[in-house]
Design an enzyme around this catalytic site. Structure first.
Site, mmCIF file in Angstrom:
data_model
loop_
_atom_site.group_PDB
_atom_site.id
_atom_site.type_symbol
_atom_site.label_atom_id
_atom_site.label_comp_id
_atom_site.label_asym_id
_atom_site.label_seq_id
_atom_site.Cartn_x
_atom_site.Cartn_y
_atom_site.Cartn_z
ATOM 1 N N SER A 1 14.674 -13.436 12.523
ATOM 2 C CA SER A 1 16.014 -13.652 11.956
ATOM 3 C C SER A 1 16.107 -13.205 10.504
ATOM 4 C CB SER A 1 16.397 -15.128 12.074
ATOM 5 O OG SER A 1 15.472 -15.957 11.371
ATOM 6 N N CYS B 1 9.964 3.154 9.793
ATOM 7 C CA CYS B 1 11.160 3.790 9.227
ATOM 8 C C CYS B 1 10.879 5.240 8.856
ATOM 9 C CB CYS B 1 11.667 2.997 8.024
ATOM 10 S SG CYS B 1 10.488 2.840 6.652
ATOM 11 N N ALA C 1 12.200 -3.563 0.589
ATOM 12 C CA ALA C 1 10.905 -3.837 1.223
ATOM 13 C C ALA C 1 10.661 -5.342 1.222
ATOM 14 C CB ALA C 1 9.784 -3.116 0.480
ATOM 15 N N PRO D 1 9.029 -9.037 3.050
ATOM 16 C CA PRO D 1 7.663 -9.496 3.314
ATOM 17 C C PRO D 1 7.012 -8.766 4.476
ATOM 18 C CG PRO D 1 9.130 -11.371 2.962
ATOM 19 C CD PRO D 1 10.001 -10.163 3.038
ATOM 20 N N GLY D 2 7.781 -8.491 5.535
ATOM 21 C CA GLY D 2 7.212 -7.807 6.688
ATOM 22 C C GLY D 2 6.754 -6.405 6.344
ATOM 23 N N ALA E 1 3.655 -6.532 4.149
ATOM 24 C CA ALA E 1 2.460 -6.983 4.871
ATOM 25 C C ALA E 1 1.906 -5.917 5.799
ATOM 26 C CB ALA E 1 2.785 -8.244 5.666
ATOM 27 N N ASN E 2 2.730 -4.918 6.092
ATOM 28 C CA ASN E 2 2.336 -3.913 7.077
ATOM 29 C C ASN E 2 2.117 -2.525 6.485
ATOM 30 O OD1 ASN E 2 2.470 -5.669 9.319
ATOM 31 N ND2 ASN E 2 4.668 -5.362 9.524
ATOM 32 N N ASN F 1 16.028 2.762 5.012
ATOM 33 C CA ASN F 1 14.774 2.591 5.733
ATOM 34 C C ASN F 1 14.879 1.507 6.794
ATOM 35 O OD1 ASN F 1 14.979 1.104 3.162
ATOM 36 N ND2 ASN F 1 13.071 0.111 3.798
#
Length: 317
Positions: free
Chosen positions: A17, A137, A169, A171-172, A175-176, A295
């Protein structure tokens, strides 16, 4: 899986979400022709995404995938969008398949459990797969261009630089980063057709925030430059049909590398031939996210385009 009789749409749930999941929900609610979002899944009961979903008539749970599979709506869902993280998607997919082995998952993380999917390049091959990966992206923005060059000349090496606003950008994304570079590099080869791929991401802190920019460098065999240009321009037009803010920033550029002055490419060796440079810009549609977050917009737009085609395919069988 249930096709809603009064609309002919296949029901879907979104896991995550946050920004991407919420933007995707709004896109589908406004423009979905074959897909109907019926559930939004989160883990933060105070998230804006869950609050918006409730206001827009979408059922919600803040108990993650465990909460989703316990909902009565789950039995009617045919398509799942996962907009969480690479690690979370591995667990989510496994749990979902314990309850519905044939459910379709559209993975917006770099987990890459399923095959890489770029709608304009290879979606037709994966309409019957139950898990497809939307790469990244940068991948969605640049792989079509590499594929377009590959249609005309063999691409020995492709390097892409995706420059995004640091404000876009979350947290996801942060983190990636490792998964982004690895997944995009592999997809440049597997989907784009490059012999060797390399991906770089730049998070730009400039104020005001800059629109997403992508640069593609392709080293290919000598070929008709007009044919390459036309192939790239045609591919950009195809992507633009589902990502309206996707466009060339300037004309396609060419540089000839003579045989007596080859360049050394790590992992490729000495190279001579043609260097093709393509400069792209991706402006977001600003459904939920700001326009500079192209993105994120290209990911949700590509996921929606994939789901719409899959749903139409499922409804016809």
């Amino acid at each position: 899986m249930t096709v809603k009789k009064e609309t002919g749409k296949i029901k879907a749930a979104i896991i995550g979400s946050g920004n991407i999941g919420t933007d995707l929900m709004i896109k589908l609610l406004r423009h979905g022709e074959n897909v109907e979002v019926t559930v939004m899944v989160g883990i933060d009961p105070e998230s804006d995404g869950l609050a918006r979903a409730e206001r827009m008539g979408v059922a919600t749970t803040h108990k993650g995938v465990d909460g989703l599979v316990a909902m009565p709506e789950f039995m009617d869902i045919g398509i799942i969008f996962d907009a969480t993280s690479a690690g979370a998607h591995v667990k989510n997919d496994a749990l979902l398949r314990e309850h519905k082995p044939d459910i379709r998952c559209i993975d917006l993380t770099p987990a890459a459990i399923g095959p890489y999917c770029v709608p304009v390049v290879n979606l037709d091959a994966y309409l019957d797969h139950n898990n497809v990966n939307m790469v990244t992206c940068g991948g969605q923005a640049t792989i079509p261009v590499v594929a377009a060059v590959s249609q005309v000349a063999k691409v020995h090496y492709a390097e892409i630089v995706a420059s995004i606003s640091s404000k876009s950008a979350g947290p996801g994304t942060r983190a990636n980063i490792d998964e982004f570079t690895e997944t995009t590099s592999r997809a440049l080869e597997d989907v784009g057709g490059a012999g060797k791929g390399k991906a770089i991401i730049v998070m730009n802190p400039a104020e005001p925030p800059l629109i997403m920019r992508d640069t593609v460098y392709a080293l290919c065999e000598a070929a008709d430059q007009d044919a390459i240009r036309q192939s790239v321009e045609a591919m950009v037009k195809q992507v633009n049909t589902y990502v309206p803010g996707y466009r060339l920033k300037q004309d396609v550029q060419f540089d000839e590398i003579p045989a007596d002055k080859p360049v050394n490419i790590p992992g490729v060796g000495r190279y001579s031939g043609l260097k093709v440079s393509v400069y792209l810009e991706v402006e977001g549609a600003a459904h939920y996210l700001p326009a500079y977050a192209g993105n994120l917009d290209i990911m949700t737009s590509a996921a929606m385009a994939t789901a719409e085609r899959m749903a139409a395919h499922l409804a016809s069988h």
